[in-house]
Design a protein around this motif. Sequence first.
Motif, PDB file in Angstrom:
ATOM      1  N   HIS A 298      34.978 -51.528  66.342  1.00 49.07           N
ATOM      2  CA  HIS A 298      35.433 -50.766  67.511  1.00 49.07           C
ATOM      3  C   HIS A 298      36.853 -51.002  67.992  1.00 49.07           C
ATOM      4  O   HIS A 298      37.438 -50.123  68.609  1.00 49.07           O
ATOM      5  N   CYS A 333      32.213 -45.923  62.007  1.00 47.26           N
ATOM      6  CA  CYS A 333      32.039 -46.073  63.462  1.00 47.26           C
ATOM      7  C   CYS A 333      33.369 -45.890  64.193  1.00 47.26           C
ATOM      8  O   CYS A 333      34.216 -45.139  63.749  1.00 47.26           O
ATOM      9  N   CYS A 334      33.551 -46.605  65.314  1.00 48.28           N
ATOM     10  CA  CYS A 334      34.655 -46.231  66.210  1.00 48.28           C
ATOM     11  C   CYS A 334      35.996 -46.842  65.874  1.00 48.28           C
ATOM     12  O   CYS A 334      37.027 -46.277  66.243  1.00 48.28           O
ATOM     13  N   PHE A 351      27.589 -44.629  61.700  1.00 49.98           N
ATOM     14  CA  PHE A 351      26.881 -45.918  61.824  1.00 49.98           C
ATOM     15  C   PHE A 351      25.865 -46.139  60.702  1.00 49.98           C
ATOM     16  O   PHE A 351      25.813 -47.205  60.099  1.00 49.98           O
ATOM     17  N   CYS A 372      28.146 -52.596  66.495  1.00 55.20           N
ATOM     18  CA  CYS A 372      27.543 -51.646  65.550  1.00 55.20           C
ATOM     19  C   CYS A 372      27.656 -52.083  64.086  1.00 55.20           C
ATOM     20  O   CYS A 372      27.501 -51.269  63.172  1.00 55.20           O
ATOM     21  N   GLY A 484      27.754 -40.122  70.853  1.00 60.60           N
ATOM     22  CA  GLY A 484      26.830 -41.206  70.560  1.00 60.60           C
ATOM     23  C   GLY A 484      26.443 -41.393  69.112  1.00 60.60           C
ATOM     24  O   GLY A 484      26.922 -40.722  68.206  1.00 60.60           O
ATOM     25  N   CYS A 485      25.511 -42.305  68.974  1.00 60.99           N
ATOM     26  CA  CYS A 485      25.183 -42.985  67.721  1.00 60.99           C
ATOM     27  C   CYS A 485      24.342 -42.141  66.760  1.00 60.99           C
ATOM     28  O   CYS A 485      23.993 -41.002  67.033  1.00 60.99           O
ATOM     29  N   GLY A 514      32.627 -40.729  69.217  1.00 61.68           N
ATOM     30  CA  GLY A 514      31.739 -41.657  68.515  1.00 61.68           C
ATOM     31  C   GLY A 514      31.189 -41.087  67.227  1.00 61.68           C
ATOM     32  O   GLY A 514      31.848 -40.318  66.524  1.00 61.68           O
ATOM     33  N   CYS A 515      29.937 -41.453  66.930  1.00 64.06           N
ATOM     34  CA  CYS A 515      29.349 -41.023  65.657  1.00 64.06           C
ATOM     35  C   CYS A 515      29.016 -39.541  65.658  1.00 64.06           C
ATOM     36  O   CYS A 515      28.919 -38.935  64.583  1.00 64.06           O
ATOM     37  N   CYS A 557      33.978 -44.529  71.235  1.00 65.43           N
ATOM     38  CA  CYS A 557      33.043 -44.699  72.359  1.00 65.43           C
ATOM     39  C   CYS A 557      33.765 -44.951  73.679  1.00 65.43           C
ATOM     40  O   CYS A 557      33.396 -44.391  74.703  1.00 65.43           O
ATOM     41  N   MET A 593      21.342 -45.077  70.052  1.00 67.33           N
ATOM     42  CA  MET A 593      20.590 -46.302  69.752  1.00 67.33           C
ATOM     43  C   MET A 593      21.137 -47.507  70.521  1.00 67.33           C
ATOM     44  O   MET A 593      20.444 -48.457  70.759  1.00 67.33           O
ATOM     45  N   SER A 594      22.411 -47.501  70.931  1.00 65.00           N
ATOM     46  CA  SER A 594      22.999 -48.744  71.444  1.00 65.00           C
ATOM     47  C   SER A 594      22.898 -48.837  72.959  1.00 65.00           C
ATOM     48  O   SER A 594      22.749 -47.830  73.651  1.00 65.00           O
ATOM     49  N   LYS A 596      25.285 -49.476  74.758  1.00 66.11           N
ATOM     50  CA  LYS A 596      26.482 -48.802  75.284  1.00 66.11           C
ATOM     51  C   LYS A 596      26.159 -47.352  75.657  1.00 66.11           C
ATOM     52  O   LYS A 596      26.713 -46.815  76.613  1.00 66.11           O
TER      53      LYS A 596
HETATM   54  S1  MSK Z   1      30.064 -46.429  66.835  1.00 67.83           S
HETATM   55  S2  MSK Z   1      27.973 -47.219  69.681  1.00 67.83           S
HETATM   56  S3  MSK Z   1      26.828 -46.168  66.670  1.00 67.83           S
HETATM   57  S4  MSK Z   1      28.496 -43.939  68.578  1.00 67.83           S
HETATM   58 FE1  MSK Z   1      30.960 -46.376  68.594  1.00 67.83          FE
HETATM   59 FE2  MSK Z   1      28.539 -44.940  66.673  1.00 67.83          FE
HETATM   60 FE3  MSK Z   1      27.054 -45.547  68.743  1.00 67.83          FE
HETATM   61 FE4  MSK Z   1      28.283 -47.439  67.503  1.00 67.83          FE
END
Ligand code: MSK
Length: 686
Positions: A298, A333-334, A351, A372, A484-485, A514-515, A557, A593-594, A596
């Motif tokens: 990230h 990912c981010c 992810f 992640c 989101g994820c 994000g994803c 994110c 899923m997270s 966050k």
């Molecule tokens: S990377 S927080 S899987 S969006 Fe930000 Fe993707 Fe969710 Fe990680």
Amino acid sequence: MAEETKLKKVVVADKEVKAEKAAKVADPVGASIDIATQQMIRRAQELGIDTVFDRAEAMKPCNIGIQGTCCKNCSMGPCRLPLTKSAGDGPDERKGLCGASANTIAARNFIRMVAGGAAAHSDHGRGVAEVFMAVARGESHDYKIKDVNKLLAIAPHYGVETTVKTDDGQVLDRDVNEIALEVGQKALDEWGKAEGELCYLKRAPQPLYEKWKKAGVLPRNIDREIVEIMHRTHMGVDQDYKNLIKQGTRAALADGWGGSMIATDLQDVLFGTPYPLQSEANLGIMKEDHVNLIIHGHEPILSEMIVAAAQSQEMIDYAKTVGAKGIQLGGICCTGNEILQRHGVPPAGTFLQQELAIITGACDAMVVDIQCVMQNLANVAKCFHTKLITTHRIARMEQENVIHIEFDEHHAMEDAKRIVKMAIDNFQNRKAEVMIPRAKATQIAGFGVESIRYHLGGTFRGDYYTLNDNIINGRIRGIAGVVGCNNARTRHNENHITIVKELIKNDVIVLTTGCNGIACAMEGLLTPETAAVFCGPGLAEVCETVGIPPVLHMGSCVDNSRILLAATEVVKAGGLGNDISDLPAAGSAPEWMSEKAISIGQYFVASGFYTVFGVTFPTTGAPVFQDYLFHELEKIYGGMWDFEIDPIKHAHKMIAHIDKKRKALGIDKARERVLMDMADRMKLSA
Ligand code: MSK
Ligand code: SF4
């Protein structure tokens, strides 16, 4: 003898478990809608390597935990309070050993997720602020202030003067480093200042700020709100779900309008504010004849340097000495989104594709920072030549094959070159047959508050009013933030893509991060040409006229803060009410899923957005608390949560909300007229 029998039984049982596990592998087509992902799941299975997709088949989630009503906040538990079929028949008498109700337990668990998410985003922001300070102090020579205009734009929000008045009344510009130093210090203070409230809260529309004030949720400082969640949810403290979620809101706002927003702003100042650029996406971006270096996580602090190092002539020449044609960078990912939006580095996947990038056999090094990152990467890397490198002091792995190179901003380029060189040196060590899927798609990414303004109005007339005008006249029905994820409990990318396509088909413009952004890119939805294929007539017309995709990729994110500020700009431009909650807008995280995501969802809701989550919702075992989230919060903030697994129904819930807001604004008729015009036009051309 008895021991021998016991041992035999254990061996037999072990074989049975292994056989059962072996039988439970993912069906590649059922696991993902993406062809490249399907190919690589199959490839992993041929090689006998398990991936998250297989593990999701072998291990099902706990039936009680999934309802949010399992408490292990003290050692008298875990106390498990599943919602049974008869629960609705009488008063809900479920309680833990201490008497904690299902509502209390679900609310405590929910806001602990907010704390986890807000901490992750905000600690990321703090890391950026520390690097920012090192740059302002002249201690880090590899970074510099890249976007002075952005620095000057954010300084007033911290109360930092950008000009100085001399004794004879002249107004002079202040030294940039002096401004940066003061901004950096004030930003860092946001994590622990003793008094007051967060500086950025007043960037929100005034009525929203007043709502927060009235509700008593103005965050005091970032760390305090997170710590207070941990205190309140300790055994025997806060036992009122309404009071608990109030603290969850404070911490979530400290994330969205605090830690995340600071991260985005300071990253823009240091690394440049993104502007639209062309790139590609999916595993097909990897190249067999190149050194492939995948960057995952990230924080863009190290990855910025890796991009610079990998593009240096010195490293490109060095790569050629080992027989490679060049160096191919790719993101996951981010961190991937960060280097995509500023440098056009293509994402190799979302992810759920992180293990698959290594299974290509062509990943010479994978560099990870924070968040992640699956621990199983180390097990997969063991089967190949891939060097897996952890770089952050707070994120290491126990497996012995993982290399740790702790990144230090004081010798950033040196660290980055060491990592790039390690990847190059590893190119000749490839041992498995390389299999890189062909699938990849073109994308335009790098949108933000500033570039949307520019695109809508051009250099001289840049303004959000063009967007508002098209919403008012009905060409654009509304705005959706879909973010989101991925989640291995649902088919990879299916909900993301179905929901986004349904929204743009119904003339709703989509802002993504994000994803979801990566998923849309892989599906080819991030090009202006998409508009003619997938959009309703109104949105297609606007996209074609302005030359933008119907889905605008706004970054990582932490960049969900860009969506908050874009919505604020729409409010300011006028004609669509006075607050974010008046806008025909809605939020969604189709495959979250997270933790966050829960923090993001809560600050979206508290900022006035109707926000729908897919896959699962962590309060289903506490209907009273869930009802509070889904209905009562609207009375306080104008936004509320919802949950819908079916992607088409999910999109239509958002559209229904958008239509409700259009009606409240009195602009529903305009849209009907536009649609009639289009139908008439189509009849004419038939
Ligand atoms: S990377 S927080 S899987 S969006 Fe930000 Fe993707 Fe969710 Fe990680
Ligand atoms: Fe059980 Fe109460 Fe302890 Fe939670 S805090 S584990 S509900 S006794």
